[in-house]
Design a protein around this motif. Structure first.
Motif, PDB file in Angstrom:
ATOM      1  N   LEU A 334      -5.984  -4.756  14.565  1.00  0.00           N
ATOM      2  CA  LEU A 334      -5.729  -4.817  16.003  1.00  0.00           C
ATOM      3  C   LEU A 334      -4.237  -4.623  16.212  1.00  0.00           C
ATOM      4  N   THR A 335      -3.879  -3.528  16.891  1.00  0.00           N
ATOM      5  CA  THR A 335      -2.467  -3.238  17.106  1.00  0.00           C
ATOM      6  C   THR A 335      -1.928  -4.082  18.252  1.00  0.00           C
ATOM      7  N   ASP A 336      -0.596  -4.090  18.407  1.00  0.00           N
ATOM      8  CA  ASP A 336       0.000  -4.914  19.446  1.00  0.00           C
ATOM      9  C   ASP A 336      -0.308  -4.409  20.849  1.00  0.00           C
ATOM     10  N   ASP A 337      -0.706  -3.127  20.984  1.00  0.00           N
ATOM     11  CA  ASP A 337      -1.145  -2.636  22.297  1.00  0.00           C
ATOM     12  C   ASP A 337      -2.667  -2.595  22.406  1.00  0.00           C
ATOM     13  N   ARG A 338      -3.323  -3.373  21.560  1.00  0.00           N
ATOM     14  CA  ARG A 338      -4.762  -3.634  21.585  1.00  0.00           C
ATOM     15  C   ARG A 338      -5.616  -2.382  21.304  1.00  0.00           C
ATOM     16  N   GLN A 339      -5.157  -1.581  20.344  1.00  0.00           N
ATOM     17  CA  GLN A 339      -6.015  -0.559  19.778  1.00  0.00           C
ATOM     18  C   GLN A 339      -6.769  -1.156  18.593  1.00  0.00           C
ATOM     19  N   LEU A 340      -8.034  -0.814  18.489  1.00  0.00           N
ATOM     20  CA  LEU A 340      -8.828  -1.197  17.329  1.00  0.00           C
ATOM     21  C   LEU A 340      -8.802  -0.030  16.353  1.00  0.00           C
ATOM     22  N   VAL A 341      -8.246  -0.265  15.176  1.00  0.00           N
ATOM     23  CA  VAL A 341      -8.118   0.767  14.151  1.00  0.00           C
ATOM     24  C   VAL A 341      -8.992   0.365  12.972  1.00  0.00           C
ATOM     25  N   THR A 342      -9.834   1.274  12.527  1.00  0.00           N
ATOM     26  CA  THR A 342     -10.707   1.013  11.375  1.00  0.00           C
ATOM     27  C   THR A 342     -10.282   1.890  10.214  1.00  0.00           C
ATOM     28  N   LEU A 343     -10.035   1.266   9.066  1.00  0.00           N
ATOM     29  CA  LEU A 343      -9.588   1.958   7.867  1.00  0.00           C
ATOM     30  C   LEU A 343     -10.662   1.920   6.789  1.00  0.00           C
ATOM     31  N   ASP A 344     -10.667   2.978   5.974  1.00  0.00           N
ATOM     32  CA  ASP A 344     -11.449   2.984   4.744  1.00  0.00           C
ATOM     33  C   ASP A 344     -10.659   2.176   3.715  1.00  0.00           C
ATOM     34  N   PRO A 345     -11.207   1.064   3.214  1.00  0.00           N
ATOM     35  CA  PRO A 345     -10.412   0.220   2.310  1.00  0.00           C
ATOM     36  C   PRO A 345     -10.087   0.887   0.981  1.00  0.00           C
ATOM     37  N   ALA A 346     -10.852   1.878   0.588  1.00  0.00           N
ATOM     38  CA  ALA A 346     -10.597   2.534  -0.694  1.00  0.00           C
ATOM     39  C   ALA A 346      -9.414   3.491  -0.624  1.00  0.00           C
ATOM     40  N   THR A 347      -9.195   4.107   0.553  1.00  0.00           N
ATOM     41  CA  THR A 347      -8.172   5.149   0.676  1.00  0.00           C
ATOM     42  C   THR A 347      -7.100   4.835   1.716  1.00  0.00           C
ATOM     43  N   GLY A 348      -7.386   3.938   2.666  1.00  0.00           N
ATOM     44  CA  GLY A 348      -6.469   3.679   3.752  1.00  0.00           C
ATOM     45  C   GLY A 348      -6.560   4.674   4.880  1.00  0.00           C
ATOM     46  N   HIS A 349      -7.469   5.647   4.792  1.00  0.00           N
ATOM     47  CA  HIS A 349      -7.608   6.651   5.846  1.00  0.00           C
ATOM     48  C   HIS A 349      -8.247   6.031   7.085  1.00  0.00           C
ATOM     49  N   GLU A 350      -7.766   6.469   8.263  1.00  0.00           N
ATOM     50  CA  GLU A 350      -8.341   5.990   9.508  1.00  0.00           C
ATOM     51  C   GLU A 350      -9.720   6.607   9.743  1.00  0.00           C
ATOM     52  N   ARG A 351     -10.668   5.745  10.068  1.00  0.00           N
ATOM     53  CA  ARG A 351     -11.999   6.218  10.436  1.00  0.00           C
ATOM     54  C   ARG A 351     -12.141   6.343  11.943  1.00  0.00           C
ATOM     55  N   SER A 352     -11.485   5.446  12.668  1.00  0.00           N
ATOM     56  CA  SER A 352     -11.528   5.505  14.127  1.00  0.00           C
ATOM     57  C   SER A 352     -10.356   4.730  14.683  1.00  0.00           C
ATOM     58  N   ARG A 353     -10.004   5.046  15.940  1.00  0.00           N
ATOM     59  CA  ARG A 353      -8.923   4.354  16.646  1.00  0.00           C
ATOM     60  C   ARG A 353      -9.152   4.521  18.139  1.00  0.00           C
ATOM     61  N   PHE A 354      -9.136   3.430  18.886  1.00  0.00           N
ATOM     62  CA  PHE A 354      -9.271   3.483  20.332  1.00  0.00           C
ATOM     63  C   PHE A 354      -8.803   2.166  20.918  1.00  0.00           C
ATOM     64  N   VAL A 355      -8.450   2.190  22.216  1.00  0.00           N
ATOM     65  CA  VAL A 355      -8.021   0.988  22.913  1.00  0.00           C
ATOM     66  C   VAL A 355      -9.238   0.094  23.126  1.00  0.00           C
ATOM     67  N   LEU A 356      -9.088  -1.166  22.791  1.00  0.00           N
ATOM     68  CA  LEU A 356     -10.204  -2.107  22.899  1.00  0.00           C
ATOM     69  C   LEU A 356     -10.244  -2.668  24.320  1.00  0.00           C
ATOM     70  N   ALA A 357     -10.693  -1.822  25.237  1.00  0.00           N
ATOM     71  CA  ALA A 357     -10.827  -2.179  26.649  1.00  0.00           C
ATOM     72  C   ALA A 357     -11.941  -1.324  27.225  1.00  0.00           C
ATOM     73  N   TYR A 358     -12.681  -1.901  28.158  1.00  0.00           N
ATOM     74  CA  TYR A 358     -13.773  -1.177  28.805  1.00  0.00           C
ATOM     75  C   TYR A 358     -13.320  -0.769  30.206  1.00  0.00           C
ATOM     76  N   GLY A 359     -13.319   0.537  30.450  1.00  0.00           N
ATOM     77  CA  GLY A 359     -12.877   1.026  31.749  1.00  0.00           C
ATOM     78  C   GLY A 359     -11.404   0.711  31.970  1.00  0.00           C
ATOM     79  N   ARG A 360     -11.106   0.065  33.086  1.00  0.00           N
ATOM     80  CA  ARG A 360      -9.720  -0.234  33.451  1.00  0.00           C
ATOM     81  C   ARG A 360      -9.327  -1.674  33.143  1.00  0.00           C
ATOM     82  N   GLU A 361      -9.976  -2.279  32.185  1.00  0.00           N
ATOM     83  CA  GLU A 361      -9.646  -3.653  31.826  1.00  0.00           C
ATOM     84  C   GLU A 361      -8.205  -3.772  31.334  1.00  0.00           C
TER      85      GLU A 361
END
Length: 402
Positions: A334-361
């Motif tokens: 969880l980044t300081d600007d509330r992005q949820l980042v998912t990493l592959d633990p074997a390689t460290g490569h990002e699988r996904s990244r997006f702001v953890l907010a629904y709509g205009r939350e």
């Protein structure tokens, strides 16, 4: 004559009201089984699915199970943006719901009278029930979201696949989730505290019964006890479990702290193995990889501390992140600007990244209870600062697919 008629009417009214009161107040349970098809697995792409008012326990990647004071209910599919009309529900009165766990397609609920009631996840029908001693003074403690009841139920864990471990006053029971059959039972001393299960299915509890602190460990097959004495003298260390699933189950490791030192361990059956890479408090473990925050970056380490990969928030390293949770084959940050980042633990490569907010939350929140399973992440959002008991909004639970 008129007086007798009036008296009879009064008596009749009292009797009728008494009958009504009995129907309303008498101990009862209400079961509404499933009437449709079992929800299909999700085909949704990574991203936020929705914000809801209750914390779901993800079951079989198909169902969401919720807890309230006197009810356990389910809806689906998992990627529904809102809560749906219950797929099935089960309510008891006046008993209160203490905890819920799920394994092998069975949802096991624990109640304030000591009864365990297991529901078939596909149908909602009672699969079995069992009576045990209730914890003294225990009641519903899940708040309005139910998060603590489904993510951290006291004395209720899953162990080896298809097994439930339950601690009641003075004892520990291993139960076959499919049938309710008791596999073994053993007594526990009151000085064994903070129980959890390891990734090999062992039950572990902090052992403060002797002058040398350690862990009491119970074999998942037999309940036979062994003891591990921590190499920390002169103090009773604090224990922090890491790499756990919900209900403090399947924990991959732990940290012990005492005498100014913190040491990390991974579980290999009944023997915790020293793991220097886990010594720091901002580290966790998934599989054979330790993930730790170092100088503003995330690094993947072997158990001996050898660096395997590193991840930066961005090219300028201005977006720091904290470890949020893990699940099989994934590390969630969880980044300081509330992005949820998912990493592959074997390689460290990002699988996904997006702001953890629904709509205009808004994103001014801190994590409360967190759960991850079957490719989903659920976060209960609280008002800052950390430790606040105030929910972020009327729909504080956010659900994401990673």
């Amino acid at each position: 004559m008129r007086k007798s008629l009036v008296a009879a009417a009064v008596i009749g009214a009292v009797a009728a009201s008494g009958a009504i009161a009995y129907r309303v107040l008498a101990p009862a349970e209400t079961l509404t089984p499933a009437s449709g098809a079992y929800p299909a697995p999700s085909a949704s792409v990574p991203g936020v699915l929705g914000s809801i008012g209750a914390a779901p326990l993800i079951v079989d990647g198909r169902l969401r199970v919720y807890a309230t004071t006197r009810q356990v209910r389910a809806d689906g599919p998992v990627d529904a943006r809102t809560q749906r009309t219950p797929y099935w529900s089960y309510r008891r009165w006046p008993e209160q719901l203490l905890g819920v766990v799920a394994t092998a397609g069975v949802v096991v609920s624990r109640w304030s009278d000591g009864e365990l009631v297991a529901l078939d996840a596909r149908t909602g029908r009672v699969a079995w029930r069992s009576l045990a001693r209730p914890p003294e003074g225990a009641g519903y403690d899940g708040g309005s979201t139910g998060a603590a009841t489904v993510y951290a139920p006291a004395g209720l864990h899953t162990g080896a696949p298809g097994r439930v471990l339950m601690r009641d006053p003075g004892g520990l029971r291993a139960i076959d989730a499919a049938t309710g059959r008791e596999l073994w039972r053993t007594s526990l001393e009151n000085c064994l505290v903070d129980g959890f299960t390891t990734r090999d299915g062992w039950y572990a509890a902090t052992d403060t019964c002797t002058s040398q602190w350690g862990l009491a460990l119970y074999d998942p097959a037999s309940g036979q006890r062994t003891r591990w004495a921590a190499p920390v003298a002169g103090a009773t260390p604090a224990v922090e479990t890491v790499g756990c699933g919900v209900a403090r189950s399947g924990c991959a490791g732990m940290r012990t702290g005492g005498n100014g030192a913190t040491r990390g361990w991974v579980f290999e059956r009944a023997q915790p193995v020293a793991t220097p890479a886990l010594d720091t408090t901002d580290s966790t473990v998934t599989g054979d990889v330790v993930v730790a925050a170092r100088d503003g970056v995330m690094v993947g380490l072997s158990r001996d501390g050898t660096e395997m990969w590193r991840w930066r928030g961005n090219a300028n390293n201005t977006n720091s992140a904290e470890l949020l949770t893990t699940q099989s084959g994934a590390v969630h940050l969880l980044t300081d600007d509330r992005q949820l980042v998912t990493l592959d633990p074997a390689t460290g490569h990002e699988r996904s990244r997006f702001v953890l907010a629904y709509g205009r939350e808004r994103t001014k929140w801190v994590p409360g209870h967190v759960a991850a399973a079957d490719g989903y992440v659920v976060v209960e959002r609280m008002v800052p600062p950390a430790g606040s008991d105030d929910y972020f909004s009327v729909a504080p639970v956010i659900l994401a697919r990673t």
